[in-house]
Design a protein around this motif. Structure first.
Motif, PDB file in Angstrom:
ATOM      1  N   SER A 174       1.922   1.182   5.689  1.00  0.00           N
ATOM      2  CA  SER A 174       1.563   2.423   5.009  1.00  0.00           C
ATOM      3  C   SER A 174       0.478   3.151   5.804  1.00  0.00           C
ATOM      4  O   SER A 174      -0.286   2.544   6.566  1.00  0.00           O
ATOM      5  CB  SER A 174       1.088   2.143   3.591  1.00  0.00           C
ATOM      6  OG  SER A 174      -0.051   1.312   3.594  1.00  0.00           O
TER       7      SER A 174
ATOM      8  N   VAL B 280      -1.915   8.311   0.611  1.00  0.00           N
ATOM      9  CA  VAL B 280      -1.188   7.174   1.134  1.00  0.00           C
ATOM     10  C   VAL B 280       0.297   7.525   1.242  1.00  0.00           C
ATOM     11  O   VAL B 280       0.883   8.056   0.293  1.00  0.00           O
ATOM     12  CB  VAL B 280      -1.342   5.924   0.242  1.00  0.00           C
ATOM     13  CG1 VAL B 280      -0.554   4.749   0.834  1.00  0.00           C
ATOM     14  CG2 VAL B 280      -2.813   5.552   0.094  1.00  0.00           C
TER      15      VAL B 280
ATOM     16  N   LYS C 182       4.055   5.692   2.492  1.00  0.00           N
ATOM     17  CA  LYS C 182       4.698   4.447   2.883  1.00  0.00           C
ATOM     18  C   LYS C 182       6.197   4.650   2.963  1.00  0.00           C
ATOM     19  O   LYS C 182       6.827   5.117   2.007  1.00  0.00           O
ATOM     20  CB  LYS C 182       4.391   3.319   1.895  1.00  0.00           C
ATOM     21  CG  LYS C 182       4.945   1.968   2.351  1.00  0.00           C
ATOM     22  CD  LYS C 182       4.547   0.838   1.434  1.00  0.00           C
ATOM     23  CE  LYS C 182       5.062  -0.491   1.967  1.00  0.00           C
ATOM     24  NZ  LYS C 182       4.707  -1.628   1.086  1.00  0.00           N
TER      25      LYS C 182
END
Length: 346
Positions: free
Chosen positions: A124, A143, A145
């Motif tokens: 990530s 974030v 991912k």
């Protein structure tokens, strides 16, 4: 910043190692960690604020640019009930000098920033950023991912008081039409150009550039030629400078992109830049009260040496670029005049 080349209003010193190298190094091996992002994406999610929840949809594209040194990200996000979408462009890369992942980002909110990134053990991508909105500071954690053809995205914010707030939760699927461009987009939520950016707008146009540069103390002067193009983006909130050029005796051609905008956190005019040699960086800028010159400075590492640079740009009575002079101090060396160029507007 492994190699820095003079670009209009973003002139910096070309690293001395080029003198000893026949070829510019290729893209950093660390960039392989970003390869899973390449392609088109479409997605949706929710933005949760204390008093409202807003649905959004988005489309975007990731692709390699600048000879593979940067992964360019173009996205448009449409929020339910808002007349203008949010549009942003980012360049993810590897800063060889600082040994870190970086993200150069611009948006139609007027944002211009160079952020550090971290690739976590699970793959990530994490960013922690100090932000400011209408005078209120806050910390943003973003974030991303990628898991196969799915990308998860979350944003949390920490305001001056209270616990953190999960602001954005979204999911993207690989495919679709993607998104490219968007520079002609209007400013997001009526963002007004800062007065200093409005003054820089007078530079818009195409210039022939001729000058000399000094790569290191005691080295011979090198002739440089090129073309610089200035364009206002996102409703006039950001100035984009694109450089194409060559240096006498150096292999290949040089290309760079630089973006000028107002930083509300630092309360000054900043620019961020990348080039096709893998260089990335930022400078602080101050316009003179009479509007006829601008001082640009930076302090950074260059080939492991602490380096300070100051550039003085001169404008004509119409605000067009006329001349630039730069001085550089590398490590324990004496100050040197490293750059001089004249600009002719076409």
């Amino acid at each position: 910043m492994p190699r820095l080349f003079p670009s209009v209003l973003v002139p910096v010193l070309l690293a001395t190692t080029l003198l000893a190298q026949e070829e510019v190094p290729g893209p950093a091996a660390e960039l392989k960690a970003l390869a899973g992002l390449v392609g088109n994406w479409s997605g949706s999610g929710k933005m949760v604020e204390p008093n409202a929840t807003t649905n959004w949809t988005a489309a975007g594209t990731y692709g390699w640019v600048m000879d593979g040194h940067f992964l360019r990200e173009d996205f448009m996000i449409t929020f339910e009930g808002m007349p203008e979408p949010m549009v942003f462009r980012a360049y993810m890369g590897w800063d060889r000098e600082e040994q870190r992942y970086v993200n150069v980002v611009i948006a139609n909110s007027g944002e211009v920033k160079l952020n550090a990134m971290k690739v976590m053990p699970d793959g990530s991508i994490l960013q922690l950023m100090l932000q400011d909105q209408q005078g209120t500071p806050y910390v943003e954690r973003a974030v991303f991912k990628v898991e196969g053809d799915t990308m998860l995205h979350s944003i949390a914010v920490l305001m001056p008081e209270g616990p953190s707030l999960d602001l954005v939760d979204g999911k993207f699927t690989r495919g679709g039409k993607g998104f490219a461009g968007g520079a002609e987009s209007k400013a997001f939520q009526g963002a007004a150009p800062h007065a200093d950016v409005q003054r820089l707008a007078r530079m818009a146009g195409v210039y022939d550039v001729k000058g000399t540069m000094l790569m290191a103390p005691g080295a011979p002067e090198m002739k440089i030629t090129g073309t610089d193009t200035y364009t206002m983006l996102f409703g006039g909130t950001i100035l984009h400078a694109h450089t194409d050029g060559v240096a006498e005796g150096m292999p290949g051609k040089y290309a760079a992109d630089s973006f000028f905008g107002w930083d509300p956190v630092r309360r000054r005019l900043v620019n961020v830049f990348i080039d096709n040699m893998g260089s990335v960086g930022s400078m602080d800028n101050w316009l003179a009260a009479d509007g006829k010159s601008m001082t640009s400075i930076s302090a950074t590492l260059l080939q492991g040496q602490p380096t300070a640079m100051r550039y003085l740009a001169h404008f004509d009575d119409n605000g067009a670029m006329r001349r630039m002079v730069g001085h550089t101090i590398m490590g324990t060396n004496e100050p040197m005049q490293s750059f001089t160029a004249d600009y002719t507007k076409k």
